[in-house]
Write an enzyme that holds these catalytic residues in place. Structure first.
Site, short mmCIF file in Angstrom:
data_model
loop_
_atom_site.label_atom_id
_atom_site.label_comp_id
_atom_site.label_asym_id
_atom_site.label_seq_id
_atom_site.Cartn_x
_atom_site.Cartn_y
_atom_site.Cartn_z
N ASP A 20 -36.36 -21.06 -15.38
CA ASP A 20 -35.53 -21.05 -14.17
C ASP A 20 -36.40 -21.50 -12.99
O ASP A 20 -37.38 -20.83 -12.66
CB ASP A 20 -35.04 -19.62 -13.97
CG ASP A 20 -33.90 -19.55 -12.97
OD1 ASP A 20 -33.16 -18.56 -13.02
OD2 ASP A 20 -33.77 -20.47 -12.15
N TYR A 25 -33.72 -25.93 -4.72
CA TYR A 25 -33.44 -26.92 -3.67
C TYR A 25 -34.51 -26.86 -2.58
O TYR A 25 -34.91 -27.87 -2.02
CB TYR A 25 -32.05 -26.71 -3.07
CG TYR A 25 -30.90 -27.07 -3.97
CD1 TYR A 25 -31.08 -27.30 -5.32
CD2 TYR A 25 -29.60 -27.20 -3.46
CE1 TYR A 25 -30.01 -27.62 -6.14
CE2 TYR A 25 -28.53 -27.52 -4.28
CZ TYR A 25 -28.74 -27.73 -5.62
OH TYR A 25 -27.69 -28.06 -6.42
N ARG A 62 -36.90 -14.84 2.24
CA ARG A 62 -36.27 -13.63 1.70
C ARG A 62 -37.01 -12.40 2.18
O ARG A 62 -36.39 -11.38 2.51
CB ARG A 62 -36.25 -13.68 0.17
CG ARG A 62 -35.36 -14.78 -0.37
CD ARG A 62 -35.29 -14.75 -1.90
NE ARG A 62 -34.87 -16.06 -2.39
CZ ARG A 62 -34.47 -16.30 -3.63
NH1 ARG A 62 -34.47 -15.32 -4.51
NH2 ARG A 62 -34.11 -17.53 -4.00
N ASP A 122 -30.92 -26.30 -12.48
CA ASP A 122 -32.26 -25.72 -12.35
C ASP A 122 -32.60 -24.72 -13.44
O ASP A 122 -33.45 -23.86 -13.25
CB ASP A 122 -32.41 -25.06 -10.98
CG ASP A 122 -31.47 -23.87 -10.82
OD1 ASP A 122 -30.56 -23.72 -11.65
OD2 ASP A 122 -31.65 -23.09 -9.88
N GLU A 123 -31.92 -24.81 -14.56
CA GLU A 123 -32.17 -23.87 -15.66
C GLU A 123 -32.21 -24.60 -16.98
O GLU A 123 -31.42 -25.51 -17.22
CB GLU A 123 -31.05 -22.83 -15.75
CG GLU A 123 -31.09 -21.74 -14.73
CD GLU A 123 -29.93 -20.82 -14.97
OE1 GLU A 123 -30.13 -19.75 -15.56
OE2 GLU A 123 -28.81 -21.18 -14.59
#
Length: 672
Positions: A20, A25, A62, A122-123
DNA sequence: ACGGATCACACA
DNA sequence: TTGTGTGAT
């Protein structure tokens, strides 16, 4: 609804990884702008309304309180120093191509060590069973003096440790345990392999990723995100039971929606452990035989789903939403946006054809709509599909017809009369077009040539078939020999690594298919002219049609594809003689490898000798930017038409020209 | 009047 | 087969 996969008969223990990319992005944008690395960053799309929607947030951001589901304005509020990067816009809509391409880069790295499935942009899932077994035979971890640093940082689920240093020490010891059972040793090998792959991704693509390593897809996926960013987690089977016991049911893949809610509210199942109380029969009775078995299995950590060897998407879609007041209320506005979407779609399927030798067969139009009057009896706008014909203009035409068919059905018979141009009652809140049923073409058999050959077949055209037979013989022999010379250019249908842009990046960008109009308001489909800045293509176009040329040709023109059931490439490759128009018309639109296929034995191009036919061209549909790549005499010829077209009174009429040199570059329009 | 834009897949 | 619904990122 999810379905139980029959446990593969070959029940040897598998080593599966789920990889992952971390806030993907953002990483793509940070690679483009390295000065953003390490800074709080987020990617937003559509900056007009409240600063746009965040679709990816860096881990620095975050930590400072920024989360997804926030608007750009909110993010600025809680974190004034955040860097907001906008998603590229082309044709008035978000353009995700750079992210798709970056994802393909990663896939082509990860695919090196085993079967690989692109699960999303994206995985990726990897089946590392073979590699792990090989490693265990040849260089088992227990024989190593030290463990690779990245692998040493693995998190082993269920392995308890006091502090961080302790954790690394324990993980290292776990990976090298000589008294481990066979399964755990294989897992350790898988962990080493994944660590290696992740380092390669970082080195070669400059992206960090996280991974989960387990004995099946479900468990690998469950833990890949447990330690982010840039870390990996291993699931020994001994820790599965404890792990699942307390796991909220909604965390399971496929149970995040209505099915998970139904388990909670109907059966009082809130954790995976709660599921264990129900017999398989009970679950089947409630949820059906397939879903019931699947649920019973996943509660026990059993999941037989195979890693599909698929590196490329099975469909391409382009869509846009028009929320609330922005809903489309006139046919004209719908057509405008459909045209934009179709232009993008055509570019993407042409790129796919050129890079991957795949052809899409079905075009589908989706829409959602509301009716302002008659507001009860909510109806869904029906999706409609038809055979896909290549070329922007054709796709636009077909998509518009599909939309109108859907609209008629949506409005119903009372509203039919008012289908006209002024707004009445309905509004379109989202539009999308997609290309599906994409099949790979076997390489080295001339089947691309033959495929498009067939697409041009018109029942009425009875050509001199014996000449075609001769030509096809030339095709096959030439192609075979070419394949032997260039084995690396072969396409393996089951392991078709997408070669991302490499041939493109070497080219002048004005010649690549990836040129995009930044202007969304433009109505025409024609991209900007390459502006004499030296186009990539030399004079001798006949022998060296570049991929850029081909792409632009396809972008602006039509490869008609009227046959609905054309999946069976073997059929095309069969021995029946081609039934249709001449061969050379396809030369200009074939990828470079296939140009070799249409060489005749003496190496020269096999041009049609029956030079008597007239050819139709729709000048409006010629991509202007292709002109500069053509030989000068042809350039002159075309410029005359284009000038003539610009004069009032002479527009719109398809020109009839005598077949000549130009016919090598443009194929005839179909008679309709 | 906002999670937008894509994807995959099961089922009828 | 085509079309619908669900679920995912």
């Amino acid at each position: 609804m999810p379905v139980a996969r029959p446990e593969s008969s070959d029940s040897r223990t598998r080593i599966i990884a789920h990889v992952d990319l971390d806030c993907f992005y953002v990483q793509v944008e940070q690679r483009k702008q390295p000065e953003l690395r390490g800074l709080p960053t987020a990617v937003v799309q559509y900056n007009e309304w409240k600063g746009g929607a965040l679709i990816a947030v860096s881990y620095e951001a975050r930590k400072l309180g920024v989360s997804r589901h926030m608007r750009g304005d909110d993010a600025k509020e809680v974190c004034p120093q955040i860097h907001l990067v906008q998603v590229p816009v082309a044709r008035g809509k978000a353009d995700l191509n750079i992210y798709r391409n970056a994802g393909s880069e990663v896939v082509s790295i990860l695919a090196r060590k085993g079967r690989c499935e692109r699960a999303s942009i994206d995985e990726v899932y990897l089946d590392l069973t073979d590699s792990a077994e090989a490693m265990l035979r040849e260089t088992p971890p227990e024989s190593l003096e030290s463990i690779n640093e990245e692998a040493r940082k693995s998190h082993i689920l269920g392995l308890k440790s006091e502090d961080a240093n302790d954790a690394q020490e324990n993980a290292s010891k776990w990976l090298r345990r000589s008294d481990a059972n066979h399964q755990d040793k294989l897992l350790a090998c898988g962990a080493l392999i994944v660590a290696e792959l992740r380092m390669e991704v970082l080195k070669e693509a400059q992206f960090t990723c996280s991974a989960g390593v387990a004995h099946n897809k479900m468990l690998a996926k469950l833990v890949s995100g447990m330690n982010k960013p840039a870390q990996q987690t291993v699931v020994p089977s001994s820790s599965v039971k404890r792990f699942l016991e307390s796991l909220p049911i909604k965390k399971m893949k496929q149970l995040g929606g209505k099915l998970g809610t139904s388990l909670q509210t109907d059966l009082g199942v809130n954790t995976v452990g709660d599921l264990l109380r129900f017999s398989e029969e009970k679950l089947q009775e409630r949820f059906g035989i397939n879903t019931g078995t699947w649920l019973w299995n996943i509660a026990r950590g059993i999941n037989g789903e195979e890693v599909q060897g698929r590196l490329l998407p099975k469909s391409h879609g382009a869509g846009k939403s028009f929320p609330g007041p922005r809903a489309l209320k006139t046919i004209a506005s719908v057509q405008h946006w459909l045209n934009q979407l179709c232009d993008e779609l055509n570019e993407r399927i042409c790129f796919d054809l050129d890079q991957n030798k795949r052809i899409a067969h079905t075009l589908t139009v989706y829409a959602s709509a509301y009716k302002s009057c008659d507001s009860e009896s909510y109806k869904k706008f029906p999706s409609k599909s038809c055979p896909l014909r290549y070329g922007t203009a054709k796709i636009q035409e077909d998509a518009f017809n599909l939309f109108q068919a859907g609209l008629r059905e949506y409005i119903g018979s009372p509203g039919v009369k008012t289908l006209g141009h002024h707004h009445n009652g309905w509004g379109i809140t989202s539009l999308s077009v997609s290309a599906s049923k994409i099949v790979a073409i076997p390489s080295g058999t001339g089947s691309i040539t033959k495929y498009f050959h067939e697409q041009y077949a018109s029942p009425s055209s009875k050509e001199t078939q014996d000449t075609f037979v001769k030509k096809d013989h030339a095709i096959i022999t030439a192609s075979e020999s070419y394949s032997e010379l260039e084995p690396t250019d072969q396409l393996q249908p089951d392991n078709n690594v997408p070669c991302v842009g490499i041939p493109w990046k070497e080219q002048d960008s004005s010649c690549s298919s990836t040129v995009q109009t930044k202007d969304g308001s433009g109505k025409g489909a024609s991209p900007p002219l390459p502006s004499g800045s030296g186009c990539c293509s030399p004079v001798n176009q006949t022998a060296s049609a570049s991929r850029g040329t081909i792409l632009k040709f396809l972008k602006s023109y039509n490869l008609s594809c009227p046959t609905p059931n054309q999946q069976n490439v073997e059929m095309v490759k069969g021995s029946q003689p081609p039934s249709c128009s001449s061969l050379e018309e396809n030369q200009a639109l074939l990828p470079r490898r296939n140009l070799a296929e249409i060489r005749s034995n003496d190496g020269s191009y096999n041009l049609d000798q029956n030079a008597q036919r007239a050819w139709n061209y729709k000048i409006d549909e010629i991509d202007h930017s292709i002109v500069d790549e053509l030989p000068s005499e042809i350039q002159d010829e075309i410029r005359v038409w284009l000038q003539a077209r610009q004069q009032p009174g002479m527009v719109k009429r398809p020109s009839i020209i005598k077949r000549g040199s130009i016919a090598h570059y443009f194929s005839p329009a179909r008679n309709t």
